[in-house]
Design an enzyme around this catalytic site. Structure first.
Site, PDB file in Angstrom:
ATOM      1  N   GLU A 171       0.825  -1.368   0.086  1.00 15.85           N
ATOM      2  CA  GLU A 171      -0.104  -0.003   0.031  1.00 15.85           C
ATOM      3  C   GLU A 171       0.805   1.145   0.130  1.00 15.85           C
ATOM      4  O   GLU A 171       0.750   2.101   1.048  1.00 15.85           O
ATOM      5  CB  GLU A 171      -0.844  -0.031   1.339  1.00 15.85           C
ATOM      6  CG  GLU A 171      -1.977  -1.203   1.075  1.00 15.85           C
ATOM      7  CD  GLU A 171      -3.216  -1.325   2.168  1.00 15.85           C
ATOM      8  OE1 GLU A 171      -3.085  -0.397   3.282  1.00 15.85           O
ATOM      9  OE2 GLU A 171      -3.833  -2.038   2.265  1.00 15.85           O
ATOM     10  N   GLU A 355      -5.638  -8.624  -0.069  1.00 15.65           N
ATOM     11  CA  GLU A 355      -6.516  -8.086   1.127  1.00 15.65           C
ATOM     12  C   GLU A 355      -7.849  -7.819   0.921  1.00 15.65           C
ATOM     13  O   GLU A 355      -8.204  -6.864   0.206  1.00 15.65           O
ATOM     14  CB  GLU A 355      -5.860  -6.992   1.916  1.00 15.65           C
ATOM     15  CG  GLU A 355      -4.586  -7.043   2.529  1.00 15.65           C
ATOM     16  CD  GLU A 355      -3.876  -5.904   3.327  1.00 15.65           C
ATOM     17  OE1 GLU A 355      -5.072  -5.028   3.873  1.00 15.65           O
ATOM     18  OE2 GLU A 355      -2.754  -5.593   3.618  1.00 15.65           O
TER      19      GLU A 355
END
Ligand code: IFM
Length: 447
Positions: A171, A355
């Protein structure tokens, strides 16, 4: 009988992998094993940064309890365990002499996965920057990108013979924008110049690490990006424009740089003046070929215009049901996101949902947690993943965040994402109803 996920493996293409994930700082316990300090240790030690005043020093004590945790992963029938390696644990000063205890820990962890038939999916950086590098400007300093490549090479030499897939960075938007512009994560800055540089250097670190990993013979290399499809909060032109700016910063900046070697012009409007001189020359490194792309998806975002400097936007209220994070539940947007990525950026490149999951107000009753909302969330998102596959997206796997409740960064231990409940006093693990539902799905009869 708790609700089921009305799917099983035969609803997905042959070879489709299912996994669950954690990250080092959130579960291991940064206080164990002579780990060096990281900017998350000092951020959490600063009053007002973490909602419950907690930190990751003990977390779930996965450092000592990993064998039992991996037993739970294997018993559920997962194929893969996605974990991260703490840079501060293995290189306490960010560069130079490694901490042998840290390297030994990851050796044992990977061996324990293999012993249970689990595929190790490693992420090098999930946010604990060594303090020694933070002291020199952290991600705003180009040197950090080069130091990261050294860390990547070290890990490849040590684990390259056993790890199945390597992600460089988890991320990048959170590492840079959330942490340097919004100040919500370590190092807690609110500065557009530091933000622009961090965004660029994180991408550069990814590219340099790809080179370093390949030079050490590591294979199956990728990166994990998070996405939040952007919608206008209302029908005004100003809200449409705000959504487009959010989309440029959050959704397009990294994927476009990494797959096409250019930054979106509408992101450069605000960031361009603050990028380091000569940034264009780094784009060839930032766009090194990927073997796969990881997609983290939780929610979408509604935006509207806000007064003040670029990007001049703020969140509009969510519509419909939300999770305990206040995030709108929008499974259909996952189908749209995956098809948008494949058609616009990644083509035939394998995609993985690395995720997906939800925080819920889980309550322990009679020795169990009936988290029906999480079961419904997972079922809906798995159906959305199937719809993307049916539309031709080369989606190859789906990973649930998270194996167990853990340190949810600025929210501390109050937000629970786990399939397994953790009592943060006793550290006892209790599989929730969602864990049992996933187990039934993964081990259920075909058809
Ligand atoms: O807990 C985090 C994780 O570290 C990164 N992705 C989002 C999760 C939920 O907020």
């Amino acid at each position: 009988m708790s609700p089921r996920i009305p799917l099983n493996r035969s609803d997905f293409p042959p070879g489709f992998v299912f996994g669950t994930a954690t990250s080092a700082y959130q579960v291991e316990g940064s206080g164990f094993g002579q780990a060096g300090s990281s900017h998350w240790d000092s951020f959490a030690a600063t009053p007002g940064t973490v909602a419950d005043g907690s930190d990751g020093a003990r977390a779930c004590d996965h450092y000592h309890r990993f064998a039992g945790d991996l037993d739970l992963v294997a018993a559920a029938g997962f194929d893969l365990y996605r974990f991260s390696t703490s840079w501060a644990r293995v290189m306490p000063r960010g560069t130079g002499a490694p901490n042998e205890a840290g390297l030994d820990f990851y050796d044992r962890l990977v061996d324990a996965m293999l012993a249970r038939g689990l595929t190790p999916a490693l992420t090098l950086y999930h946010w604990e920057l060594p303090s020694a590098l933070a002291d020199r400007g952290g991600w705003a300093n180009r040197e950090t990108a080069h130091a990261f490549a050294g860390f990547a090479a070290l890990m490849a030499r040590r684990l390259g013979d056993r790890v199945w897939s390597w992600a460089t960075i988890n991320e990048p938007w959170c590492v840079s924008w959330l942490s340097h512009f919004e100040g919500h994560h370590a190092p807690g800055l609110r500065d557009i110049r530091a933000t622009a540089r961090a965004m660029h250097h994180v991408g550069l670190a990814h590219g340099l690490a790809m080179d370093a990993l390949r030079a050490e013979g590591a294979a199956n290399l990728g990166v994990v990006l998070n996405f939040e499809p952007a919608l206008p909060g209302d029908d005004s032109p100003a809200s449409h424009a705000a959504a487009a700016r959010h989309d440029a910063i959050y959704n397009r900046f990294f994927v476009q740089a990494m797959t096409q070697g250019r930054y979106p012009p509408d992101a450069l409007e605000g960031l361009g003046p603050h990028l380091p001189p000569g940034w264009q020359a780094d784009l060839a490194t930032i766009s090194r070929p990927l073997d796969w792309l990881g997609v983290n998806y939780y929610t979408l975002k509604r935006l509207r215009a806000a007064p003040g400097p670029w990007p001049g936007l703020c969140a509009a209220p969510a519509q419909g049901a939300t999770t305990d994070m206040g995030w709108e539940i929008a499974p259909q947007a996952l189908t749209g996101l995956l098809t948008w990525l494949a058609r616009g950026y990644t083509g035939a490149l394998p995609l993985y949902v690395t995720e997906n999951g939800m925080a819920a107000r889980d309550v322990m009753r009679a020795g169990g947690v009936q988290d029906e909302d999480r079961i419904a969330y997972l079922a809906a998102h798995l159906q959305a993943a199937r719809a993307a596959i049916a539309a031709g997206v080369p989606l190859r796997g789906y990973v649930i965040w998270s194996l167990m409740d853990n340190f949810e960064w600025a929210f501390g231990y109050d937000k629970r994402f786990g399939l397994v409940h953790v009592d943060f006093n006793s550290l006892q693990r209790t599989p929730k109803a969602s864990y049992h539902a996933v187990t039934r799905m993964l081990k259920g009869a075909a058809g």
